[in-house]
Design an enzyme around this catalytic site. Sequence first.
Site, PDB file in Angstrom:
ATOM      1  N   THR A   8      41.356  57.176  27.561  1.00  0.00           N
ATOM      2  CA  THR A   8      39.934  57.480  27.843  1.00  0.00           C
ATOM      3  C   THR A   8      39.622  58.869  28.602  1.00  0.00           C
ATOM      4  O   THR A   8      40.673  59.069  29.367  1.00  0.00           O
ATOM      5  CB  THR A   8      39.042  56.454  28.694  1.00  0.00           C
ATOM      6  N   GLY A  12      34.166  57.348  34.837  1.00  0.00           N
ATOM      7  CA  GLY A  12      33.533  56.289  35.426  1.00  0.00           C
ATOM      8  C   GLY A  12      34.455  54.748  34.842  1.00  0.00           C
ATOM      9  O   GLY A  12      34.892  53.858  35.769  1.00  0.00           O
ATOM     10  N   ASP A  70      36.623  50.701  24.452  1.00  0.00           N
ATOM     11  CA  ASP A  70      35.411  50.878  23.832  1.00  0.00           C
ATOM     12  C   ASP A  70      34.159  50.154  24.251  1.00  0.00           C
ATOM     13  O   ASP A  70      34.577  48.796  24.245  1.00  0.00           O
ATOM     14  CB  ASP A  70      35.439  50.904  22.136  1.00  0.00           C
ATOM     15  N   LYS A 176      30.055  44.523  41.047  1.00  0.00           N
ATOM     16  CA  LYS A 176      30.020  44.647  39.323  1.00  0.00           C
ATOM     17  C   LYS A 176      31.431  44.137  39.048  1.00  0.00           C
ATOM     18  O   LYS A 176      31.597  43.504  37.735  1.00  0.00           O
ATOM     19  CB  LYS A 176      29.964  46.110  39.351  1.00  0.00           C
ATOM     20  N   HIS A 181      31.266  43.139  31.954  1.00  0.00           N
ATOM     21  CA  HIS A 181      31.896  43.331  30.531  1.00  0.00           C
ATOM     22  C   HIS A 181      33.078  43.663  30.609  1.00  0.00           C
ATOM     23  O   HIS A 181      34.212  43.199  30.025  1.00  0.00           O
ATOM     24  CB  HIS A 181      31.067  43.988  29.651  1.00  0.00           C
ATOM     25  N   ARG A 182      33.542  44.813  31.547  1.00  0.00           N
ATOM     26  CA  ARG A 182      34.936  45.378  31.877  1.00  0.00           C
ATOM     27  C   ARG A 182      35.917  44.435  32.303  1.00  0.00           C
ATOM     28  O   ARG A 182      36.915  44.214  31.915  1.00  0.00           O
ATOM     29  CB  ARG A 182      34.872  46.712  32.391  1.00  0.00           C
TER      30      ARG A 182
HETATM   31  P1  ITT Z   1      36.077  57.488  26.022  1.00  0.00           P
HETATM   32  O1  ITT Z   1      35.856  57.475  24.366  1.00  0.00           O
HETATM   33  O2  ITT Z   1      36.683  58.763  26.103  1.00  0.00           O
HETATM   34  O3  ITT Z   1      36.667  56.430  26.453  1.00  0.00           O
HETATM   35  P2  ITT Z   1      33.114  57.397  25.990  1.00  0.00           P
HETATM   36  O4  ITT Z   1      32.055  57.425  27.331  1.00  0.00           O
HETATM   37  O5  ITT Z   1      32.820  58.349  24.913  1.00  0.00           O
HETATM   38  O6  ITT Z   1      34.611  57.541  26.703  1.00  0.00           O
HETATM   39  P3  ITT Z   1      32.692  54.982  24.756  1.00  0.00           P
HETATM   40  O7  ITT Z   1      32.689  55.528  23.368  1.00  0.00           O
HETATM   41  O8  ITT Z   1      33.373  53.582  24.900  1.00  0.00           O
HETATM   42  O9  ITT Z   1      33.437  55.734  25.813  1.00  0.00           O
HETATM   43  O10 ITT Z   1      31.160  54.948  25.087  1.00  0.00           O
HETATM   44  C1  ITT Z   1      30.862  54.019  26.315  1.00  0.00           C
HETATM   45  C2  ITT Z   1      29.632  54.154  26.528  1.00  0.00           C
HETATM   46  O11 ITT Z   1      28.806  52.935  26.848  1.00  0.00           O
HETATM   47  C3  ITT Z   1      29.443  54.940  28.044  1.00  0.00           C
HETATM   48  O12 ITT Z   1      29.583  56.259  28.008  1.00  0.00           O
HETATM   49  C4  ITT Z   1      28.209  54.390  28.720  1.00  0.00           C
HETATM   50  O13 ITT Z   1      27.186  55.342  28.250  1.00  0.00           O
HETATM   51  C5  ITT Z   1      28.100  53.003  28.226  1.00  0.00           C
HETATM   52  N1  ITT Z   1      28.591  52.006  29.088  1.00  0.00           N
HETATM   53  C6  ITT Z   1      29.700  51.408  28.815  1.00  0.00           C
HETATM   54  N2  ITT Z   1      30.182  50.673  29.668  1.00  0.00           N
HETATM   55  C7  ITT Z   1      29.205  51.078  30.717  1.00  0.00           C
HETATM   56  C8  ITT Z   1      29.219  50.463  32.266  1.00  0.00           C
HETATM   57  O14 ITT Z   1      30.073  49.799  32.772  1.00  0.00           O
HETATM   58  N3  ITT Z   1      28.025  50.929  33.099  1.00  0.00           N
HETATM   59  C9  ITT Z   1      27.206  51.776  32.246  1.00  0.00           C
HETATM   60  N4  ITT Z   1      27.293  52.521  31.013  1.00  0.00           N
HETATM   61  C10 ITT Z   1      28.493  51.805  30.162  1.00  0.00           C
END
Ligand code: ITT
Length: 203
Positions: A8, A12, A70, A176, A181-182
């Site tokens: 990733t 965050g 993801d 958190k 979810h994480r």
């Molecule tokens: P990578 O693909 O490099 O991992 P990304 O930010 O593009 O980075 P994703 O495609 O998985 O990752 O998109 C995840 C998005 O979902 C993230 O950018 C946030 O907008 C939202 N998201 C996921 N988990 C979150 C969390 O714990 N808190 C707030 N927003 C979250």
Amino acid sequence: MKALLIATKNKGKVREIADMLAPMGIRVTSLLDHAGMPEIIEDGITFRANAAKKAVVIARHTGLVVMGEDSGLEVDALGGRPGVYSARYAGEGADDEANNDLLLKELSGVPDEKRTARYRCAMALADKDALVDVVEGACEGRIASVRRGSNGFGYDPLFLIPSRQKTFGELDLAVKHTMSHRADALRKFLKLLENYLVRTEHF
Ligand code: ITT
């Protein structure tokens, strides 16, 4: 085990996963620490598919054991959107501010009880030879009508935990980590990793 590479570039996510794995003595690196990594086209229609692709592409390239993560937000009143498009909801390259603005706009006039939503997270484990498996986690909540707090990242200032009457933007990161979810996915991922390590000598 010395370090786990997370496929990733999201700071965050890296921070949260590093925090949660630190007590286990597992150090984390990410694509932000490694130059020359291949670009990953996120073209899956599920979190699982995208997590698997991230893990497999980077594990093949580096020869290391890799986690692909993801995640995103599913809003019931929007038929599950933004879902796998959460990072680019307001357009390619959109920042958190723009995504949160669009979410508030699309939900304007929707009453509290219909603002239900959940975060989802898929975590995949892969090595240079294959995808090992994918696990998933979820966290139920509601979308607030104004931003509250500045902790976390992404949609956290709008993601309300009804039992606490606070958003993830207001709750401490340590809180958190007990309910996200994480965190849910990571518990399952650790079992997967443990079983994998028993079977191989990769680390
Ligand atoms: P990578 O693909 O490099 O991992 P990304 O930010 O593009 O980075 P994703 O495609 O998985 O990752 O998109 C995840 C998005 O979902 C993230 O950018 C946030 O907008 C939202 N998201 C996921 N988990 C979150 C969390 O714990 N808190 C707030 N927003 C979250």
